[in-house]
Design a protein around this motif. Sequence first.
Motif, PDB file in Angstrom:
ATOM      1  N   GLU A  36       0.840  -1.201   0.000  1.00  0.00           N
ATOM      2  CA  GLU A  36       0.000   0.000   0.000  1.00  0.00           C
ATOM      3  C   GLU A  36       0.873   1.247   0.000  1.00  0.00           C
ATOM      4  O   GLU A  36       0.593   2.224  -0.710  1.00  0.00           O
ATOM      5  N   GLY A  37       1.963   1.211   0.769  1.00  0.00           N
ATOM      6  CA  GLY A  37       2.870   2.350   0.830  1.00  0.00           C
ATOM      7  C   GLY A  37       3.517   2.652  -0.509  1.00  0.00           C
ATOM      8  O   GLY A  37       3.692   3.815  -0.883  1.00  0.00           O
ATOM      9  N   ARG A  38       3.849   1.599  -1.245  1.00  0.00           N
ATOM     10  CA  ARG A  38       4.454   1.784  -2.577  1.00  0.00           C
ATOM     11  C   ARG A  38       3.476   2.483  -3.513  1.00  0.00           C
ATOM     12  O   ARG A  38       3.848   3.413  -4.243  1.00  0.00           O
ATOM     13  N   THR A  39       2.213   2.039  -3.496  1.00  0.00           N
ATOM     14  CA  THR A  39       1.194   2.647  -4.354  1.00  0.00           C
ATOM     15  C   THR A  39       0.991   4.115  -3.999  1.00  0.00           C
ATOM     16  O   THR A  39       0.946   4.983  -4.885  1.00  0.00           O
ATOM     17  N   LEU A  40       0.898   4.406  -2.704  1.00  0.00           N
ATOM     18  CA  LEU A  40       0.712   5.786  -2.267  1.00  0.00           C
ATOM     19  C   LEU A  40       1.932   6.645  -2.583  1.00  0.00           C
ATOM     20  O   LEU A  40       1.803   7.798  -3.007  1.00  0.00           O
ATOM     21  N   PHE A  41       3.126   6.073  -2.396  1.00  0.00           N
ATOM     22  CA  PHE A  41       4.356   6.815  -2.695  1.00  0.00           C
ATOM     23  C   PHE A  41       4.407   7.188  -4.180  1.00  0.00           C
ATOM     24  O   PHE A  41       4.734   8.316  -4.537  1.00  0.00           O
ATOM     25  N   LYS A  42       4.078   6.218  -5.044  1.00  0.00           N
ATOM     26  CA  LYS A  42       4.133   6.469  -6.480  1.00  0.00           C
ATOM     27  C   LYS A  42       3.149   7.551  -6.903  1.00  0.00           C
ATOM     28  O   LYS A  42       3.456   8.368  -7.779  1.00  0.00           O
ATOM     29  N   SER A  43       1.976   7.572  -6.275  1.00  0.00           N
ATOM     30  CA  SER A  43       0.953   8.528  -6.687  1.00  0.00           C
ATOM     31  C   SER A  43       1.095   9.889  -6.007  1.00  0.00           C
ATOM     32  O   SER A  43       0.711  10.910  -6.571  1.00  0.00           O
ATOM     33  N   LYS A  44       1.656   9.916  -4.804  1.00  0.00           N
ATOM     34  CA  LYS A  44       1.698  11.162  -4.039  1.00  0.00           C
ATOM     35  C   LYS A  44       3.077  11.815  -3.966  1.00  0.00           C
ATOM     36  O   LYS A  44       3.182  13.034  -3.940  1.00  0.00           O
ATOM     37  N   CYS A  45       4.125  11.003  -3.897  1.00  0.00           N
ATOM     38  CA  CYS A  45       5.444  11.532  -3.529  1.00  0.00           C
ATOM     39  C   CYS A  45       6.489  11.521  -4.638  1.00  0.00           C
ATOM     40  O   CYS A  45       7.422  12.326  -4.618  1.00  0.00           O
ATOM     41  N   GLU A 100       7.612  24.500  -2.074  1.00  0.00           N
ATOM     42  CA  GLU A 100       6.820  24.106  -0.912  1.00  0.00           C
ATOM     43  C   GLU A 100       6.238  22.716  -1.108  1.00  0.00           C
ATOM     44  O   GLU A 100       5.657  22.413  -2.144  1.00  0.00           O
ATOM     45  N   MET A 101       6.394  21.877  -0.117  1.00  0.00           N
ATOM     46  CA  MET A 101       5.887  20.506  -0.198  1.00  0.00           C
ATOM     47  C   MET A 101       4.362  20.506  -0.156  1.00  0.00           C
ATOM     48  O   MET A 101       3.739  21.243   0.602  1.00  0.00           O
ATOM     49  N   THR A 102       3.758  19.672  -1.012  1.00  0.00           N
ATOM     50  CA  THR A 102       2.303  19.546  -1.054  1.00  0.00           C
ATOM     51  C   THR A 102       1.789  18.934   0.241  1.00  0.00           C
ATOM     52  O   THR A 102       2.391  18.012   0.792  1.00  0.00           O
ATOM     53  N   ALA A 103       0.667  19.436   0.718  1.00  0.00           N
ATOM     54  CA  ALA A 103       0.023  18.871   1.910  1.00  0.00           C
ATOM     55  C   ALA A 103      -0.938  17.757   1.491  1.00  0.00           C
ATOM     56  O   ALA A 103      -1.522  17.798   0.404  1.00  0.00           O
ATOM     57  N   PHE A 104      -1.077  16.748   2.323  1.00  0.00           N
ATOM     58  CA  PHE A 104      -1.969  15.620   2.039  1.00  0.00           C
ATOM     59  C   PHE A 104      -2.915  15.407   3.226  1.00  0.00           C
ATOM     60  O   PHE A 104      -2.810  14.416   3.958  1.00  0.00           O
ATOM     61  N   PRO A 105      -3.852  16.334   3.434  1.00  0.00           N
ATOM     62  CA  PRO A 105      -4.730  16.254   4.610  1.00  0.00           C
ATOM     63  C   PRO A 105      -5.675  15.055   4.592  1.00  0.00           C
ATOM     64  O   PRO A 105      -6.215  14.673   5.628  1.00  0.00           O
ATOM     65  N   THR A 106      -5.896  14.463   3.412  1.00  0.00           N
ATOM     66  CA  THR A 106      -6.837  13.336   3.326  1.00  0.00           C
ATOM     67  C   THR A 106      -6.205  11.998   3.709  1.00  0.00           C
ATOM     68  O   THR A 106      -6.916  11.006   3.887  1.00  0.00           O
ATOM     69  N   LEU A 107      -4.886  11.954   3.830  1.00  0.00           N
ATOM     70  CA  LEU A 107      -4.223  10.696   4.185  1.00  0.00           C
ATOM     71  C   LEU A 107      -4.451  10.367   5.658  1.00  0.00           C
ATOM     72  O   LEU A 107      -4.322  11.231   6.525  1.00  0.00           O
ATOM     73  N   THR A 108      -4.756   9.116   5.934  1.00  0.00           N
ATOM     74  CA  THR A 108      -4.915   8.674   7.320  1.00  0.00           C
ATOM     75  C   THR A 108      -3.550   8.356   7.926  1.00  0.00           C
ATOM     76  O   THR A 108      -2.552   8.231   7.196  1.00  0.00           O
ATOM     77  N   ASP A 109      -3.511   8.191   9.243  1.00  0.00           N
ATOM     78  CA  ASP A 109      -2.253   7.824   9.914  1.00  0.00           C
ATOM     79  C   ASP A 109      -1.721   6.504   9.371  1.00  0.00           C
ATOM     80  O   ASP A 109      -0.512   6.356   9.150  1.00  0.00           O
ATOM     81  N   ASP A 110      -2.616   5.533   9.163  1.00  0.00           N
ATOM     82  CA  ASP A 110      -2.185   4.223   8.668  1.00  0.00           C
ATOM     83  C   ASP A 110      -1.605   4.326   7.268  1.00  0.00           C
ATOM     84  O   ASP A 110      -0.621   3.648   6.938  1.00  0.00           O
ATOM     85  N   GLN A 111      -2.202   5.158   6.426  1.00  0.00           N
ATOM     86  CA  GLN A 111      -1.673   5.334   5.066  1.00  0.00           C
ATOM     87  C   GLN A 111      -0.296   5.980   5.092  1.00  0.00           C
ATOM     88  O   GLN A 111       0.605   5.576   4.341  1.00  0.00           O
ATOM     89  N   ILE A 112      -0.121   6.972   5.944  1.00  0.00           N
ATOM     90  CA  ILE A 112       1.188   7.623   6.064  1.00  0.00           C
ATOM     91  C   ILE A 112       2.220   6.643   6.615  1.00  0.00           C
ATOM     92  O   ILE A 112       3.369   6.598   6.158  1.00  0.00           O
ATOM     93  N   LYS A 113       1.806   5.820   7.581  1.00  0.00           N
ATOM     94  CA  LYS A 113       2.716   4.804   8.118  1.00  0.00           C
ATOM     95  C   LYS A 113       3.118   3.803   7.042  1.00  0.00           C
ATOM     96  O   LYS A 113       4.248   3.310   7.021  1.00  0.00           O
ATOM     97  N   SER A 114       2.194   3.506   6.128  1.00  0.00           N
ATOM     98  CA  SER A 114       2.508   2.594   5.020  1.00  0.00           C
ATOM     99  C   SER A 114       3.539   3.215   4.086  1.00  0.00           C
ATOM    100  O   SER A 114       4.458   2.539   3.611  1.00  0.00           O
ATOM    101  N   ILE A 115       3.397   4.507   3.821  1.00  0.00           N
ATOM    102  CA  ILE A 115       4.383   5.210   2.982  1.00  0.00           C
ATOM    103  C   ILE A 115       5.754   5.172   3.650  1.00  0.00           C
ATOM    104  O   ILE A 115       6.775   4.917   3.004  1.00  0.00           O
ATOM    105  N   ILE A 116       5.777   5.427   4.953  1.00  0.00           N
ATOM    106  CA  ILE A 116       7.041   5.405   5.701  1.00  0.00           C
ATOM    107  C   ILE A 116       7.662   4.011   5.658  1.00  0.00           C
ATOM    108  O   ILE A 116       8.876   3.862   5.446  1.00  0.00           O
ATOM    109  N   ALA A 117       6.817   2.974   5.827  1.00  0.00           N
ATOM    110  CA  ALA A 117       7.317   1.592   5.803  1.00  0.00           C
ATOM    111  C   ALA A 117       7.932   1.268   4.453  1.00  0.00           C
ATOM    112  O   ALA A 117       8.995   0.644   4.363  1.00  0.00           O
ATOM    113  N   TYR A 118       7.288   1.707   3.362  1.00  0.00           N
ATOM    114  CA  TYR A 118       7.836   1.456   2.024  1.00  0.00           C
ATOM    115  C   TYR A 118       9.134   2.224   1.801  1.00  0.00           C
ATOM    116  O   TYR A 118      10.110   1.695   1.279  1.00  0.00           O
TER     117      TYR A 118
END
Length: 429
Positions: A36-45, A100-118
């Motif tokens: 999940e973190g990989r998918t979010l990283f590719k689309s957001k970061c 300036e880095m884009t803000a991602f207010p819609t991301l949940t804590d779990d989604q952000i943790k998944s990005i960090i894990a990836y």
Amino acid sequence: MRNISFGLKKLRKATLVVAALSFLTVNVSKAQDVVEGRTLFKSKCASCHALDHDGTGPALKPKMNELEESFLIPWIRNNVELRASGNKQAIEAAKFSPSEMTAFPTLTDDQIKSIIAYAKVGDPPKEVVSGGTVVDEGVSGLSIAGVIAIIVLSIVVLVVLGRAVKMLERLILEKQGIVVNEEDNVSLVTGVKGLFKNKKFVFFTVLCLVIVLGSFGWMGMWETGVHTGYQPTQPIKFSHELHAGINQIDCQYCHTGAFKSKNSTIPSLNVCMNCHKNVQARTDDGLISPEIQKIYNALGYNPDTQTYDKTKEKPIEWVRVHNLPDFAYFNHSQHVVVGEEAIRKEAGLSPNDPVCFACHGPVNTMEEVYQYSPLTMKWCINCHKDADISNKKSDAFYANVIAAHEKIKKGEKITPALLGGLECGKCHY
């Protein structure tokens, strides 16, 4: 004595079951988090960050391993708000880049943790197979070794506990004055053989194998037909990094169809010749670049006389990278023109990034283009569910939807899903 023996047997079985299930649960959940973190990283970061080198933003792998999660979660969600609160670490981090880095207010804590894990572990190693295709290796050798180790450890623990029970029984019998024959002392090999005659032990072992192999099989089948990372060898080594990145040639200059038709189109060699009739990248000994010479050969062009020989023309056989199934319908113009604003917002693109990056990734950093996104139905549907098109009041495509108008008047969120974006006929013939 029987109570002691029975209690130890129950304890060892419970311990082994809990250990095995915990091992499997933790590993499967970690795999899901990273995926999940990989998918979010590719689309957001990925438009601004790489894992192992600096881009618009810093390399993420060392940063994610260096910084605390308690800081990273609020920083990723809304760095502007964190800096405004006076957080010194956030203020210092913002000095890395003027952008300036884009803000991602819609991301949940779990989604952000998944990005960090990836970001901490990155992608698994890739291997090249015939045809130049780059594929992921799938299940890592470390995971397989871990599973084998837990099974072997289970057997060893069972054997040791079994011998401990036998020893306790022997000591109690000797204390009661009962003579114990030496034949009762069973060797390790004999003990192992005895275990495999134990139906409960065999059932436990088979159950572990079924769970482990089933988990790996499920993960393997889930990735079947998903070609993320596909990178075929092309007949000409065309560098998007050089053209779209360093030289900043707009995507539309070559892929003119993306903004006005269903297909983005592959540019004809005449488009290449607009520049390469003069730009020849000659070497020190005066020879034309071999890749540019391939263009000349395909057109039958003689750079010395600047003439064309039609009898020598032959097409360049490009290898398609992004390939949807025949039954799936996708219109480039509807997405990059009508839905551009919503797609930019959903993908977290900066104003200077082409909207193409949302699906194709940071093409301006690719020496050779590869498939960046999974292009699965789930991936498309998730975007249709989340993309916010509430402000598309002036667009005729949405203006005819009465129900959507009513929601807009009320200030409610509008998504493609509410406008029929999940209907089968939208994507399938």
